[in-house]
Design a protein around this motif. Structure first.
Motif, PDB file in Angstrom:
ATOM      1  N   GLU A 164      -6.372   1.897   4.542  1.00  0.00           N
ATOM      2  CA  GLU A 164      -7.025   1.158   3.460  1.00  0.00           C
ATOM      3  C   GLU A 164      -6.458  -0.256   3.315  1.00  0.00           C
ATOM      4  O   GLU A 164      -7.177  -1.175   2.940  1.00  0.00           O
ATOM      5  CB  GLU A 164      -6.908   1.937   2.154  1.00  0.00           C
TER       6      GLU A 164
ATOM      7  N   ALA B 187       0.805  -1.218   0.000  1.00  0.00           N
ATOM      8  CA  ALA B 187       0.000   0.000   0.000  1.00  0.00           C
ATOM      9  C   ALA B 187       0.839   1.269   0.000  1.00  0.00           C
ATOM     10  O   ALA B 187       0.481   2.252  -0.649  1.00  0.00           O
ATOM     11  CB  ALA B 187      -0.938   0.008   1.207  1.00  0.00           C
ATOM     12  N   ILE B 188       1.959   1.260   0.705  1.00  0.00           N
ATOM     13  CA  ILE B 188       2.720   2.509   0.821  1.00  0.00           C
ATOM     14  C   ILE B 188       3.803   2.657  -0.233  1.00  0.00           C
ATOM     15  O   ILE B 188       4.215   3.774  -0.530  1.00  0.00           O
ATOM     16  CB  ILE B 188       3.311   2.699   2.237  1.00  0.00           C
TER      17      ILE B 188
ATOM     18  N   HIS C   8       1.402   8.499   4.804  1.00  0.00           N
ATOM     19  CA  HIS C   8       0.771   7.265   4.349  1.00  0.00           C
ATOM     20  C   HIS C   8      -0.400   6.796   5.211  1.00  0.00           C
ATOM     21  O   HIS C   8      -0.806   5.646   5.109  1.00  0.00           O
ATOM     22  CB  HIS C   8       1.816   6.139   4.299  1.00  0.00           C
TER      23      HIS C   8
ATOM     24  N   GLN D  29      -3.576   7.210   5.128  1.00  0.00           N
ATOM     25  CA  GLN D  29      -4.738   6.696   4.410  1.00  0.00           C
ATOM     26  C   GLN D  29      -4.437   5.355   3.746  1.00  0.00           C
ATOM     27  O   GLN D  29      -5.243   4.430   3.815  1.00  0.00           O
ATOM     28  CB  GLN D  29      -5.229   7.699   3.375  1.00  0.00           C
ATOM     29  N   GLN D  30      -3.281   5.211   3.123  1.00  0.00           N
ATOM     30  CA  GLN D  30      -2.923   3.948   2.492  1.00  0.00           C
ATOM     31  C   GLN D  30      -2.819   2.826   3.524  1.00  0.00           C
ATOM     32  O   GLN D  30      -3.218   1.696   3.259  1.00  0.00           O
ATOM     33  CB  GLN D  30      -1.601   4.069   1.731  1.00  0.00           C
TER      34      GLN D  30
END
Length: 112
Positions: A102, A49-50, A96, A98-99
Motif C-alpha cells: 500500500e 507504513a510499517i 507487513h 500489505q502495508q
C-alpha cells in the motif's frame, strides 16, 4: 529464456518497474537502478507504513542485493532507470506485506 512471455513486454519501457523479493537478511533493502531521491521517498513511505523496528535501508554499491545491474529485469523494464528492487526479510513479508504494498500504491499513485 526462462520466462518467454517477458519478450512481449521487454521493449515497452514502462515509467516505473518494481520487483518485490525476499531475502534471508534482516530488514528491508531498497535497490534498483532508480535515483537516490526516489529511493529516499520509498524508504520514507515504507517506514511510515510499517511503524515497526524493521530497518529500511537504501542499498549501496557494496550490497550483494543492490539490484543496480543494467541487465536486471526491473531496470530493463523501467524508462530512465526507474527500476526499484525491494528485498524483504521474512518478518517484513509475514507481518507487513500489505502495508508495504500500500505504501507503493500511495507513492506511485501521485507519479503516474
Amino acid at each position: 529464456a526462462s520466462f518467454p512471455l517477458l519478450n512481449t513486454i521487454i521493449n515497452r519501457h514502462f515509467s516505473y518497474a518494481i520487483a518485490f523479493h525476499g531475502f534471508d537478511q534482516p530488514g528491508i533493502l531498497i535497490g534498483g537502478g532508480a535515483d537516490h531521491a526516489l529511493k529516499c521517498e520509498i524508504r520514507s513511505a515504507i517506514q511510515q507504513a510499517i511503524s515497526s523496528n524493521i530497518a529500511v535501508k537504501i542499498a549501496t554499491a557494496s550490497d550483494n542485493f543492490n539490484g543496480d545491474n543494467l541487465h536486471n529485469i526491473v531496470n530493463r523494464l523501467a524508462s530512465c532507470h526507474n527500476g526499484i528492487q525491494i528485498e524483504q526479510s521474512e518478518a517484513a513479508r509475514d507481518k507487513h506485506w500489505q502495508q508495504i504494498a500500500e505504501a507503493f500504491v500511495s507513492l506511485y499513485d501521485c507519479k503516474i
